[in-house]
Design a protein around this motif. Structure first.
Motif, PDB file in Angstrom:
ATOM      1  N   LEU A  33       0.816  -1.347   0.258  1.00  0.00           N
ATOM      2  CA  LEU A  33      -0.041  -0.357  -0.078  1.00  0.00           C
ATOM      3  C   LEU A  33       1.164   1.469  -0.133  1.00  0.00           C
ATOM      4  CD1 LEU A  33      -2.873   1.179  -0.118  1.00  0.00           C
ATOM      5  CD2 LEU A  33      -2.858   0.716   2.471  1.00  0.00           C
ATOM      6  N   ASP A  37       1.088   4.127  -2.920  1.00  0.00           N
ATOM      7  CA  ASP A  37       0.665   5.445  -2.672  1.00  0.00           C
ATOM      8  C   ASP A  37       1.749   6.524  -3.284  1.00  0.00           C
ATOM      9  OD1 ASP A  37      -2.028   5.018  -1.622  1.00  0.00           O
ATOM     10  OD2 ASP A  37      -0.774   5.525   0.390  1.00  0.00           O
ATOM     11  N   TYR A  82      -1.630   3.493   8.049  1.00  0.00           N
ATOM     12  CA  TYR A  82      -1.155   2.068   7.381  1.00  0.00           C
ATOM     13  C   TYR A  82      -1.630   1.523   8.791  1.00  0.00           C
ATOM     14  CZ  TYR A  82       1.069   4.812   3.256  1.00  0.00           C
ATOM     15  OH  TYR A  82       0.638   5.851   2.566  1.00  0.00           O
ATOM     16  N   ILE A  87      -6.109  -0.549   7.974  1.00  0.00           N
ATOM     17  CA  ILE A  87      -6.836  -1.021   6.393  1.00  0.00           C
ATOM     18  C   ILE A  87      -7.869  -2.172   6.179  1.00  0.00           C
ATOM     19  CG2 ILE A  87      -3.899  -1.037   6.717  1.00  0.00           C
ATOM     20  CD1 ILE A  87      -3.353  -3.510   7.694  1.00  0.00           C
ATOM     21  N   SER A  93      -9.343   4.258   5.549  1.00  0.00           N
ATOM     22  CA  SER A  93      -8.390   3.694   4.372  1.00  0.00           C
ATOM     23  C   SER A  93      -8.610   4.918   3.896  1.00  0.00           C
ATOM     24  CB  SER A  93      -8.738   2.262   4.122  1.00  0.00           C
ATOM     25  OG  SER A  93      -7.692   2.609   3.332  1.00  0.00           O
ATOM     26  N   ILE A  94      -9.551   4.955   2.831  1.00  0.00           N
ATOM     27  CA  ILE A  94      -9.557   6.156   2.247  1.00  0.00           C
ATOM     28  C   ILE A  94      -9.512   7.205   3.061  1.00  0.00           C
ATOM     29  CG2 ILE A  94     -10.776   7.653   0.610  1.00  0.00           C
ATOM     30  CD1 ILE A  94     -12.422   5.003  -0.109  1.00  0.00           C
ATOM     31  N   VAL A  97      -5.842   8.296   3.898  1.00  0.00           N
ATOM     32  CA  VAL A  97      -5.274   8.418   3.097  1.00  0.00           C
ATOM     33  C   VAL A  97      -4.922  10.202   3.281  1.00  0.00           C
ATOM     34  CG1 VAL A  97      -6.437   8.188   1.253  1.00  0.00           C
ATOM     35  CG2 VAL A  97      -3.892   8.500   1.191  1.00  0.00           C
ATOM     36  N   SER A 138      -8.378   7.196  -3.559  1.00  0.00           N
ATOM     37  CA  SER A 138      -9.034   6.709  -2.847  1.00  0.00           C
ATOM     38  C   SER A 138      -9.406   5.003  -3.169  1.00  0.00           C
ATOM     39  CB  SER A 138      -9.701   7.962  -2.826  1.00  0.00           C
ATOM     40  OG  SER A 138      -9.335   9.040  -2.543  1.00  0.00           O
ATOM     41  N   HIS A 141      -7.122   2.757  -2.019  1.00  0.00           N
ATOM     42  CA  HIS A 141      -7.250   3.022  -0.576  1.00  0.00           C
ATOM     43  C   HIS A 141      -8.792   1.138  -0.885  1.00  0.00           C
ATOM     44  CE1 HIS A 141      -4.415   4.276   2.121  1.00  0.00           C
ATOM     45  NE2 HIS A 141      -3.667   4.877   0.574  1.00  0.00           N
ATOM     46  N   TYR A 142      -9.419   1.428  -1.202  1.00  0.00           N
ATOM     47  CA  TYR A 142     -10.963   1.104  -1.537  1.00  0.00           C
ATOM     48  C   TYR A 142      -9.905  -0.751  -1.967  1.00  0.00           C
ATOM     49  CZ  TYR A 142     -15.587  -0.242  -2.605  1.00  0.00           C
ATOM     50  OH  TYR A 142     -16.957  -0.802  -3.276  1.00  0.00           O
ATOM     51  N   HIS A 144      -8.274  -2.178  -2.134  1.00  0.00           N
ATOM     52  CA  HIS A 144      -6.630  -2.371  -1.215  1.00  0.00           C
ATOM     53  C   HIS A 144      -6.584  -3.074  -0.571  1.00  0.00           C
ATOM     54  CE1 HIS A 144      -3.201  -2.461   1.771  1.00  0.00           C
ATOM     55  NE2 HIS A 144      -2.946  -3.021   0.594  1.00  0.00           N
ATOM     56  N   ALA A 145      -7.925  -2.240   0.373  1.00  0.00           N
ATOM     57  CA  ALA A 145      -8.810  -2.392   1.952  1.00  0.00           C
ATOM     58  C   ALA A 145      -9.658  -3.952   1.906  1.00  0.00           C
ATOM     59  CB  ALA A 145      -9.779  -1.528   2.609  1.00  0.00           C
TER      60      ALA A 145
END
Length: 460
Positions: A33, A37, A82, A87, A93-94, A97, A138, A141-142, A144-145
């Motif tokens: 992650l 980023d 993180y 996470i 998560s969004i 970040v 965003s 992260h979406y 990835h979560a």
């Protein structure tokens, strides 16, 4: 090593070493992650450079692109973007970040200003790259979560329960029956080896055993480099927080303040700064509201009501009066309803826009309240004709810190009249969640999100 021990050891190795531990998976996912980023920010800067080549938008963009990565990483780790459950949850998560990006943009602006290179850096170019980075990150992260949830089975940590003389549950793993491979009273190198293979990869070990065997298990587990706990059902009614000591004897910790001294200083400093600035900036609004209330109906401008505050002590909460003077309910026994005939014309407007709450900035400055915290309730507030503390005995726990002008419950839409028992229980749950996971950056997040619910359907 006898045949049983050898077979058991091999079975355990296959059972627990067939896949990487959750700790390893967590570190891999977090590393991925962080790298995504960094790449995202660089890709956006490159894309903007290619799309707007030869235009003023690119002025100083190279400087900004080189400085933003270290600034962003420092900010991201400061706001814990993180770590922890952030996470696992797409929204958290969004949010993490985006908060890190916002702080990074502020810090970068200060750096540009302090170095005197502001005239040589395109504000439009920097703003555009930050906006595009926010969108791309965003999305990353979406997903990835979502993937992290599947990879970790919905939980950040691996938990192993060892049963020593205790009955296994129907869904328990037979390999967790310690009676077959380890005796804490008479351990041996071979049995320690077997125990190490069982709990070596665990983040948390919970032992079910008789009270008289806890000392032996504690002696064993203190050398196993794991976080270990005993299942103690006899303490379930008082929910202990830890173990202490007094005059050489052990004590059970059942309560502690949610904030240490360092955190209380930070929170109080923010309260004083925020309320002071807000009172100055909102002075015209306060003045207009004061005049309007005075001209609308006879009576005082302010409504002062006893509310339950920190440590369950009463304080005098200040609001703009929104009801007719003869209908004001200082005990708070009757919740305000829609089309409430007690509310004045001006009162209806200031309640819908939350202007009636602004005088509480004075309470914050005095130290009765905080900017963020559980909302204070009147002493006679009820839900379905039952006092709040009669509905949920955890109600008193929410007063471990100063009550707030806004809070986690408010940004979740839990505001307005408590028409039913569930309304109160949901708010208590949100307040306790806030206390258990307090951080300064969480307070900042709640303050920003409050602006979205100032005018709410439940404001009446």
């Amino acid at each position: 090593m006898n045949t049983f021990a050898h077979d058991f050891r091999n079975a355990v190795v296959v059972h627990f070493r067939s896949k990487p531990s959750k700790e390893v998976v967590r570190l891999r996912l977090i590393t991925i992650l962080v790298l995504m980023d960094i790449v995202s920010i660089q890709l956006v800067f490159i894309a903007v450079s290619l799309l707007f080549v030869g235009t003023p938008i690119l002025h100083g963009l190279g400087f900004a692109g080189g400085a933003i990565i270290p600034i962003f990483l420092i900010c991201a780790f400061m706001v814990r973007a993180y770590s922890g459950p952030e996470i696992l949850k797409p929204s958290a998560s969004i949010g993490g970040v985006l908060l890190a990006l916002l702080i990074s943009a502020t810090v970068l602006g200060l750096v540009i200003f302090s170095l005197g290179v502001g005239p040589h850096v395109s504000r439009v170019g920097v703003a555009l790259t930050f906006a595009l980075s926010a969108v791309l990150m965003s999305i990353i992260h979406y997903f990835h979560a979502k993937y992290t949830n599947r990879a970790l089975g919905g939980s950040l940590y691996s938990i192993i329960e060892l049963h020593d003389g205790a009955l296994l549950g129907a869904d328990s793993d037979p390999a967790m029956d310690a009676n077959f491979f380890f005796d804490p009273v008479c351990p041996s190198p071979a049995s320690f080896d077997r125990l190490g293979h069982v709990i070596g990869r665990a983040d948390r070990v919970i032992v079910h055993c008789a009270t008289q065997r806890r000392a032996a298990w504690a002696d064993v587990l203190q050398g196993m480099n794991v976080h270990a706990e005993f299942m103690a059902k006899e303490w379930s009614d008082i929910r202990p927080l830890g173990i202490g000591e007094h005059n050489g004897s052990r004590t059970v910790v059942v309560a502690r303040g949610p904030l240490n001294l360092h955190d209380r200083i930070i929170k109080r400093g923010f309260d004083v700064a925020f309320s002071s600035v807000a009172l100055v900036l909102l002075a015209p609004v306060l003045l207009v509201a004061t005049i309007a209330i005075k001209l609308d109906t006879p009576g005082p401008v302010f409504f002062i009501q006893p509310r339950i505050g920190r440590q369950n002590q009463l304080f005098r909460l200040i609001k703009f009066r929104s009801m007719r003077q003869d209908c004001c309910d200082k005990a708070g026994a009757q919740s305000t309803s829609r089309q409430d005939q007690r509310v004045t014309r001006i009162g209806n407007f200031i309640r819908r826009t939350s202007i009636d709450e602004l005088p509480q900035l004075i309470n914050i400055l005095k130290g009765d309240m905080s900017v963020v915290g559980p909302r204070p309730h009147a002493v006679s507030s009820t839900a379905e004709d039952r006092l709040f503390w009669d509905i949920d005995n955890r109600y008193w726990h929410r007063h471990a810190c100063r009550p707030g002008l806004t809070g986690l419950a408010q940004i979740q839409g839990l505001r307005g009249a408590t028409g039913c028992v569930k309304d109160l229980i949901d708010r208590v749950e949100a307040d306790l969640q806030y206390l258990q996971s307090w951080s300064f950056w969480n307070d900042i997040r709640i303050v920003f999100q409050t602006f979205k619910v100032i005018c709410h359907t439940n404001s009446f």
